[in-house]
Design a protein around this motif. Structure first.
Motif, PDB file in Angstrom:
ATOM      1  N   LEU A   1      27.874  36.628  38.328  1.00  6.84           N
ATOM      2  CA  LEU A   1      27.899  37.873  38.739  1.00  6.84           C
ATOM      3  C   LEU A   1      26.791  37.762  39.972  1.00  6.84           C
ATOM      4  CD1 LEU A   1      28.148  40.158  35.981  1.00  6.84           C
ATOM      5  CD2 LEU A   1      29.828  40.092  37.595  1.00  6.84           C
ATOM      6  N   ARG A   2      25.946  36.742  40.117  1.00  5.23           N
ATOM      7  CA  ARG A   2      24.874  36.724  40.900  1.00  5.23           C
ATOM      8  C   ARG A   2      24.040  37.873  40.996  1.00  5.23           C
ATOM      9  NH1 ARG A   2      28.992  35.253  43.557  1.00  5.23           N
ATOM     10  NH2 ARG A   2      29.410  37.017  44.443  1.00  5.23           N
TER      11      ARG A   2
ATOM     12  N   THR B   1      43.126  30.561  40.896  1.00 11.27           N
ATOM     13  CA  THR B   1      41.759  30.560  41.854  1.00 11.27           C
ATOM     14  C   THR B   1      41.241  31.732  42.257  1.00 11.27           C
ATOM     15  OG1 THR B   1      43.551  30.729  43.788  1.00 11.27           O
ATOM     16  CG2 THR B   1      42.979  28.602  42.601  1.00 11.27           C
ATOM     17  N   VAL B   2      42.094  33.241  41.867  1.00 17.02           N
ATOM     18  CA  VAL B   2      41.410  34.514  42.301  1.00 17.02           C
ATOM     19  C   VAL B   2      41.234  35.093  41.130  1.00 17.02           C
ATOM     20  CG1 VAL B   2      42.029  36.387  43.800  1.00 17.02           C
ATOM     21  CG2 VAL B   2      42.641  34.388  44.540  1.00 17.02           C
TER      22      VAL B   2
ATOM     23  N   ALA C   1      45.498  40.556  48.656  1.00 14.57           N
ATOM     24  CA  ALA C   1      44.904  39.594  49.964  1.00 14.57           C
ATOM     25  C   ALA C   1      45.414  38.213  49.641  1.00 14.57           C
ATOM     26  CB  ALA C   1      43.655  39.624  50.065  1.00 14.57           C
ATOM     27  N   ALA C   2      45.363  37.809  48.324  1.00 13.54           N
ATOM     28  CA  ALA C   2      45.838  36.357  48.059  1.00 13.54           C
ATOM     29  C   ALA C   2      47.302  36.402  48.427  1.00 13.54           C
ATOM     30  CB  ALA C   2      45.364  35.743  46.622  1.00 13.54           C
TER      31      ALA C   2
ATOM     32  N   SER D   1      48.767  30.295  41.323  1.00 11.34           N
ATOM     33  CA  SER D   1      47.716  29.583  41.943  1.00 11.34           C
ATOM     34  C   SER D   1      46.750  30.968  41.910  1.00 11.34           C
ATOM     35  CB  SER D   1      47.895  29.067  43.274  1.00 11.34           C
ATOM     36  OG  SER D   1      47.063  29.432  44.323  1.00 11.34           O
ATOM     37  N   ILE D   2      47.280  32.187  42.332  1.00 13.15           N
ATOM     38  CA  ILE D   2      46.375  33.221  42.404  1.00 13.15           C
ATOM     39  C   ILE D   2      45.654  33.720  41.003  1.00 13.15           C
ATOM     40  CG2 ILE D   2      46.552  35.964  42.772  1.00 13.15           C
ATOM     41  CD1 ILE D   2      48.968  35.545  44.548  1.00 13.15           C
TER      42      ILE D   2
ATOM     43  N   PRO E   1      38.488  33.639  38.568  1.00 18.45           N
ATOM     44  CA  PRO E   1      37.034  33.694  39.121  1.00 18.45           C
ATOM     45  C   PRO E   1      36.544  34.916  39.468  1.00 18.45           C
ATOM     46  CG  PRO E   1      38.350  31.859  40.368  1.00 18.45           C
ATOM     47  CD  PRO E   1      39.179  32.909  39.541  1.00 18.45           C
ATOM     48  N   GLU E   2      37.318  35.665  39.907  1.00 17.00           N
ATOM     49  CA  GLU E   2      36.773  37.252  40.052  1.00 17.00           C
ATOM     50  C   GLU E   2      36.252  37.749  38.761  1.00 17.00           C
ATOM     51  OE1 GLU E   2      36.780  39.135  43.180  1.00 17.00           O
ATOM     52  OE2 GLU E   2      36.619  37.095  43.706  1.00 17.00           O
TER      53      GLU E   2
ATOM     54  N   PRO F   1      51.784  32.801  42.682  1.00 17.76           N
ATOM     55  CA  PRO F   1      51.423  33.630  41.495  1.00 17.76           C
ATOM     56  C   PRO F   1      50.456  32.654  40.613  1.00 17.76           C
ATOM     57  CG  PRO F   1      53.641  34.021  41.697  1.00 17.76           C
ATOM     58  CD  PRO F   1      53.250  32.920  42.830  1.00 17.76           C
TER      59      PRO F   1
ATOM     60  N   GLY G   1      43.598  44.746  45.187  1.00 21.41           N
ATOM     61  CA  GLY G   1      43.573  44.639  46.591  1.00 21.41           C
ATOM     62  C   GLY G   1      43.301  43.158  46.956  1.00 21.41           C
ATOM     63  N   VAL G   2      42.529  42.509  46.097  1.00 20.08           N
ATOM     64  CA  VAL G   2      42.027  41.197  46.048  1.00 20.08           C
ATOM     65  C   VAL G   2      43.230  40.221  45.950  1.00 20.08           C
ATOM     66  CG1 VAL G   2      40.392  39.280  45.353  1.00 20.08           C
ATOM     67  CG2 VAL G   2      39.794  41.602  45.148  1.00 20.08           C
TER      68      VAL G   2
END
Lengths: 342, 219
Positions: free
Chosen positions: B217-218, B138-139, B124-125, B134-135, B142-143, B132, B120-121
């Motif tokens: 992961l904070r 940048t997505v 969204a991108a 860049s996704i 990092p995820e 592609p 889903g993330v």
């Protein structure tokens, strides 16, 4: 209503091939619909009716097997993938599971589409602040998504979807993961997006409540086809398809189910008649005029687009010919009357 | 113990060699593995840059290399080593082999953790109009960063483990030291001291990895 169409689907079909045996699943079957500029258009259907596929055709996340998809004067289906990316920047999208980037802050999520569009840093910060203010989350800008409640997450999703000031917003079951109170808040926000920002909204849902709260017009879907389309009042006050009628009955619970009817039969010996309530029906006067006693035994009346909708079930007692004459008089006045048979 | 103290410079050199072998293998192998993992992820069917041909080739390559035991891999690589670094023995030879072995292991770790990113993330991108590539950077990366860091930590421990086999081709390092100065001389304190040193190295790496992953992961 503004007659200019914003989204147009022309005879769109979509077939997926699945699994090893390459079995074909028809998700959409010859669907045509038009969404006018500035309206809130709802698509309602049970899961598996093809709603999710339909909404993804509009920003080109899915391609139709046959048919045409138009957004404004652009035919999505005829564009290259590169040009489709350009069109997507003018279409916002929100999701059932919000789909926020966990690796970014609230502000970072909203800034993402702006980065993609190459908006400079200063302008980006300005717009992010304005958007977060619009959705009421300016004070949470530096938090991460997991620190927010579901409703707040969806508000971030909405802010992110609006980042590039789109003219069209696609909402994919945007409230289905939320509780009723939060749903109402998010729907109010979507209403503001439509009214204050003039954004056309196409939303899909399986909840009639969502449709009747925000939508102007609705399409009812079943098994990949559109069963009926019209204004929300017309479709749900006088449903012509079984699927639309089912949605209304489930939402209003105004008509007795066979089980309820059987129970009523045991205690009520008179004739049971269900009358649809719309505007003024003149029920009481008519029954009185024919010497018929009407006892209210079941029913429900609600509002759709500020007009009454629902039905009432009466036990009628009195001379049989009087009852017949009363029912005929009501029908002559255009009232929808159903005598409950066993 | 006295003998150990006289051999202290050798012990220090062994530690240095282990750091050299492990350090280069983890960094260079890690980067190569990252690249390979990104290719595996991005070209798999239905992914961002789906390409059947590339995926099949790279996937097959990784599958062929991965199950080879490191000792045999090191020997089998000798012709390649001669052609590239000009030697088949010593620390450099071991580092060469270990870098490649680490790269292939890392590629799977990276691929697995990227595949686990919520579709889903990515959607969204895509809906935001992102390209592609860049996704991917940048997505998706990092995820998946937290689990990827933990995966790297796991590989680091494996690399320290494999580096102990360096003595086989005269690579030196702690494993070699424990054998030549420890067990072969029945000098058990030397063996245990070396084991303790390796444990400290592994623990330090694990601690750093956990720390970085927690930050990503904070949690």
């Amino acid at each position: 209503m503004n007659p200019v169409s914003h989204v147009r689907l022309k005879n769109v079909s979509k077939t997926f091939t699945r699994g090893r045996d390459r079995s074909r699943v028809v998700a959409l079957d010859d669907v045509s619909l038009e969404v006018a500029k500035g309206e809130v258009f709802g698509v309602i259907g049970h899961s598996g009716a093809g709603k999710s596929t339909l909404i993804r055709l509009i920003n080109g996340l899915e391609a139709p097997t046959t048919g045409e998809v138009w957004v404004g004067d652009q035919q999505i289906t005829a564009l290259s993938e590169k040009d489709r990316r350009g069109v997507r920047r003018d279409i916002g999208m929100i999701f059932q599971q919000f789909n926020l980037f966990r690796s970014r802050t609230v502000a970072g999520n909203v800034a993402y589409p702006l980065k993609v569009a190459g908006v400079g840093r200063a302008e980006r910060d300005r717009r992010v602040a304005r958007l977060l203010d619009f959705v009421g989350l300016l004070d949470r800008a530096h938090d991460h998504p997991e620190q927010l409640s579901g409703g707040q997450k969806q508000r971030v999703g909405i802010a992110r979807a609006l980042a590039n000031e789109p003219s069209l917003l696609l909402a994919d079951e945007a409230t289905s993961a939320l509780d009723p109170k939060t749903t109402a808040e998010v729907l109010t926000l979507l209403g503001r997006v439509n009214k204050e920002l003039g954004v056309t909204i196409l939303l899909i849902t399986h909840e009639l409540d969502v449709i009747r709260t925000v939508a102007d017009r609705v399409a009812v879907m079943e098994s990949g086809r559109i069963a009926e389309t019209g204004t929300v009042y017309d479709v749900f006050a006088n449903p012509r398809s079984t699927v639309a009628a089912d949605f209304v009955r489930d939402a209003l619970r105004d008509r007795p189910s066979p089980e309820v009817l059987a129970r009523l039969r045991r205690t009520h010996t008179g004739r049971l008649v269900t009358v649809a309530v719309r505007s003024r029906t003149g029920l009481a006067k008519t029954f009185l005029a024919y010497g018929v006693a009407a006892d209210l035994v079941f029913g429900g009346v609600s509002e759709l687009q500020e007009r009454a909708v629902g039905s009432l079930t009466f036990e009628l007692t009195g001379p049989d010919d009087g009852i017949d004459a009363a029912l005929a008089a009501l029908r002559a006045d255009g009232v929808d009357v159903t005598e409950e048979s066993d | 113990m006295d003998e150990f103290l006289t051999n202290l410079p050798v012990f220090r050199e062994a530690i240095g060699t282990t750091f050299y072998i492990v350090g280069i293998s983890v960094v260079v192998g890690g980067l190569l593995g990252l690249a390979l993992g990104l290719v595996l992820y991005a070209t798999r069917p239905g992914s961002l840059l789906a390409s059947r041909a590339v995926f099949i080739v790279v996937n097959l390559l990784v599958n062929i290399v991965r199950p080879i035991p490191f000792v045999i891999f090191l020997l089998a690589l000798q012709p390649v080593m001669l052609a590239t670094i000009g030697t088949t023995i010593g620390a450099d030879a071991v580092t060469f082999g270990l870098t490649l072995a680490a790269a292939f292991a890392v590629s799977r770790i990276v691929e697995q953790n990227l595949v686990a990113v919520e579709p889903g993330v990515i959607e969204a991108a895509r809906a935001a109009g992102a390209r592609p590539l860049s996704i991917l950077f940048t997505v998706v990366v990092p995820e998946a960063l937290g689990p990827v860091i933990l995966g790297y930590t796991f590989i680091f421990v494996g690399v320290v483990d494999m580096s102990a086999q360096a003595g086989l081709v005269g690579g030196g390092g702690l494993g070699d030291y424990a054998v030549t100065y420890g067990s072969q001389r029945y000098n058990w304190p030397v063996v245990y001291l070396t084991v303790a040193t390796i444990i400290v190295i592994v623990q330090a790496g694990q601690f750093l990895g956990n720390f970085l992953a927690r930050r990503a992961l904070r949690r």
